[in-house]
Design an enzyme around this catalytic site. Structure first.
Site, PDB file in Angstrom:
ATOM      1  CB  SER A 121      -0.824  -0.257   1.190  1.00  0.00           C
ATOM      2  OG  SER A 121      -1.963   0.831   1.053  1.00  0.00           O
ATOM      3  CG  ASP A 179      -5.983  -3.889  -3.784  1.00  0.00           C
ATOM      4  OD1 ASP A 179      -6.709  -2.983  -3.669  1.00  0.00           O
ATOM      5  OD2 ASP A 179      -4.906  -3.975  -3.325  1.00  0.00           O
ATOM      6  CG  HIS A 219      -5.226  -2.687  -0.294  1.00  0.00           C
ATOM      7  ND1 HIS A 219      -4.641  -2.509  -1.017  1.00  0.00           N
ATOM      8  CD2 HIS A 219      -4.957  -1.538   0.839  1.00  0.00           C
ATOM      9  CE1 HIS A 219      -3.303  -1.836  -0.507  1.00  0.00           C
ATOM     10  NE2 HIS A 219      -3.779  -1.385   0.523  1.00  0.00           N
TER      11      HIS A 219
END
Lengths: 220, 386
Positions: free
Chosen positions: B157, B323, B356
């Protein structure tokens, strides 16, 4: 090599080295220490052999996610990608050899793929099943059905092979594209190089598959 | 062997060090920051060759407690699944460093820190920071630790953004780079979600123009709503359906009111409330802003490949099929850019319905991929196995 235990892709005979016969031929064509891109590298058998035994800097592209994950898990540099769309990203002459084994017939645009291969690599090495092989011809002639041979194992409705060709067809396409054929190795039904098949017409009849080494013609 | 490292105060935040004493950190916004504090954790031992360091970069709501119990929540480290003996990031093999990012609230300087000029917390007078600033601060820490080159920079991320920035800004100091579930620029959709979160915080009357510290309050409701909204983006529709569906929370039927009738509501409220206990609302503003500003291609005329020209860094990119915050196609753009400079790159997309968040969870394919990639690279780098 642990490859001896693997089932041969496309049903092609596996030699004692534990290698698909076309991969063994391809490996022998590659100079030690070279930079190699294997397009459609599967589970990375060729790349691993070249990296370990030939000191090659290897990269791979593979369509199937399972193949990619297996390769990366083995420490090979492989990306998930498609020969039809992703080759254009690579810079010109970035590799010494670009390999396309048993994949050309499954691409959507073989012309563009071949053109890209000889652009990216100083040499391109391509192996494919020969649709001019006598058993293929016989099968259609005598049985009236879509041919199935040891190197063409799929049924007509589930085959990934959408652009099959014969050795003569391939040679003609190379001529049209202005691509130079540097080597041409037909392989017979026992998976061995057939030295007597020097003539293209004989190779086209008795070669079950073929390995070609190509390069971009410098004068074109 | 002993760590030849000047150790500093080891307190609740782990190690802390004061950096930028001689020359300050020049931030992208033009402000010079320094001296400033960075808090970090380490696991394992730096080897004699000093070539076994792995820098782990944390995400928006993460911190330096990558593999050790969190001092505030008491929960295991956020990546303990990957970092530990016998795991892909094994402290018996690597010297693992993780620092709280610039602008954070777990010991590194941020908006809640005291401004030496006023003696009060910075609040909104803290300079706006970028991902590149975070990476510059980390490089100063790595300098301080006496490490020339990192074996690996890894993160998911926002951590992945830092990994990309490291590879671009300091290619000679990075041997391998592993960006996971990230992108080379923050998308319009992601900026939009961040803006919702920031507005929720700033709309809370307790925010008080960012100087809630002086009033002994905190915009709890605002931060909780920001976290709730963000948390939805970390999951996937399939995961929400699998985990909660339309199941009711401790009741047989709906109450015709606005209590948390549904389990998914209760879950989100819990996520919001627990986050408030450990995170500074202003830090949330600053760090989300840093992510929004992230666009690696922008500083190279919009051509991402130029960020990596001539790179010798070995990359391994990982994305997750479900995601939608950092979707696979955005990772693929990075792969295309790396291919365009003939970089050494591996790219794996992992099939999962966990969205995610998958990068933080137990995904065997992720472990296998990272394990294989890292140990092959370590062998090449001459780092012995444990």
């Amino acid at each position: 090599m642990t490859g001896a235990a693997r089932s041969p892709a496309h049903g092609i005979e596996v030699q004692q080295t534990g290698f698909r016969v076309d991969l063994r031929l391809i490996a022998d064509m590659i100079a030690p220490g070279a930079r190699v891109l294997d397009v459609g590298c599967g589970d990375g058998q060729l790349l691993q052999h070249l990296t370990r035994n030939r000191d090659v800097t290897g990269r791979g592209i593979e369509l199937s996610q399972a193949g990619v994950n297996a390769c990366v898990g083995r420490g090979l540099s492989v990306v998930q990608g498609d020969a039809d769309t992703d080759l254009r990203d690579y810079p010109t002459q970035a590799f010494d050899y670009v390999v396309l084994s048993q994949t050309l017939q499954a691409t959507r645009r073989p012309r563009q793929v071949i053109t890209e291969l000889v652009r990216i690599g100083r040499h391109a090495i391509i192996s494919f099943p020969n649709f001019g092989y006598w058993r293929v011809r016989m099968s259609l002639l005598t049985q009236g059905r879509m041919p199935r041979t040891p190197s063409l194992t799929h049924k007509w409705h589930d085959t990934p092979n959408i652009h099959l060709c014969t050795i003569l067809d391939f040679t003609e396409l190379c001529r049209d594209l202005g691509v130079r054929i540097d080597r041409h190795v037909p392989i017979n039904s026992r998976g061995r190089v057939a030295p007597l098949l020097a003539s293209n017409r004989l190779a086209n009849l008795f070669g079950e598959q073929a390995v070609f080494q190509l390069s971009r013609r410098t004068d074109s | 062997m002993d760590q030849p490292i000047e150790t500093h105060e080891h307190n609740r935040e782990g190690f802390t060090v004061t950096l930028g004493k001689e020359s300050p950190l020049k931030l992208d916004c033009g402000v010079e920051l320094g001296p400033f504090t960075v808090a970090y954790q380490t696991y394992g031992t730096l080897n004699a060759e000093r070539n076994n360091t792995v820098l782990v970069c944390h995400a928006l709501s993460g911190d330096q407690f990558v593999a050790s119990t969190h001092p505030l929540t008491g929960k295991p480290g956020w990546w303990h699944i990957l970092v530990g003996p016998g795991r892909p990031l094994d402290p018996d093999r690597y010297f693992i460093v993780c620092a709280n990012v610039l602008g954070g609230c777990m010991g590194t300087v941020g908006p809640a820190s005291k401004d030496p000029n006023t003696g009060h917390p910075y609040g909104l007078s803290f300079p706006v920071i970028t991902i590149a600033d975070m990476v510059r601060a980390q490089a100063m820490l790595i300098d301080h630790l006496g490490i020339e080159k990192l074996f690996c920079v890894i993160g998911g991320s926002m951590g992945g953004m830092q990994v990309l920035q490291w590879a671009s800004m300091y290619p000679d100091r990075v041997y391998t780079a592993v960006p996971v579930g990230t992108a080379a620029r923050h998308s319009a959709q992601n900026i939009a979600f961040h803006e919702v979160g920031r507005q929720a915080i700033m709309a809370d009357p307790e925010w008080r123009g960012g100087q809630y510290y002086l009033h002994g309050t905190t915009p709890r409701a605002g931060l909780a709503v920001a976290r709730m909204a963000a948390h939805i983006t970390y999951l996937s529709e399939a995961a929400l359906r699998r985990k909660f569906g339309r199941k009711l929370q401790d009741r047989k039927e709906v109450t015709y009111g606005f209590d948390a009738d549904f389990q998914v509501e209760s879950y989100l409220r819990h996520q919001g409330i627990t986050f408030v206990e450990r995170f500074d609302p202003n830090s949330y503003l600053y760090i989300t802003r840093a992510m929004d500003y992230f666009d690696m291609a922008a500083e190279h005329g919009g051509v991402l490949a130029k960020s990596f020209k001539g790179t010798a860094v070995r990359f391994c990119l990982v994305s997750f099929s479900s995601d939608w915050l950092f979707p696979t196609n955005e990772m693929r753009e990075i792969v295309h850019a790396l291919n365009a400079v003939a970089a050494d790159v591996s790219f794996v997309e992992i099939e999962t319905d966990k969205g995610h968040d998958a990068f933080l969870l137990d995904e065997p394919e992720l472990h296998m991929t990272l394990g294989g990639f890292l140990s092959a690279a370590a062998e090449r780098a001459g780092i012995g196995s444990p």
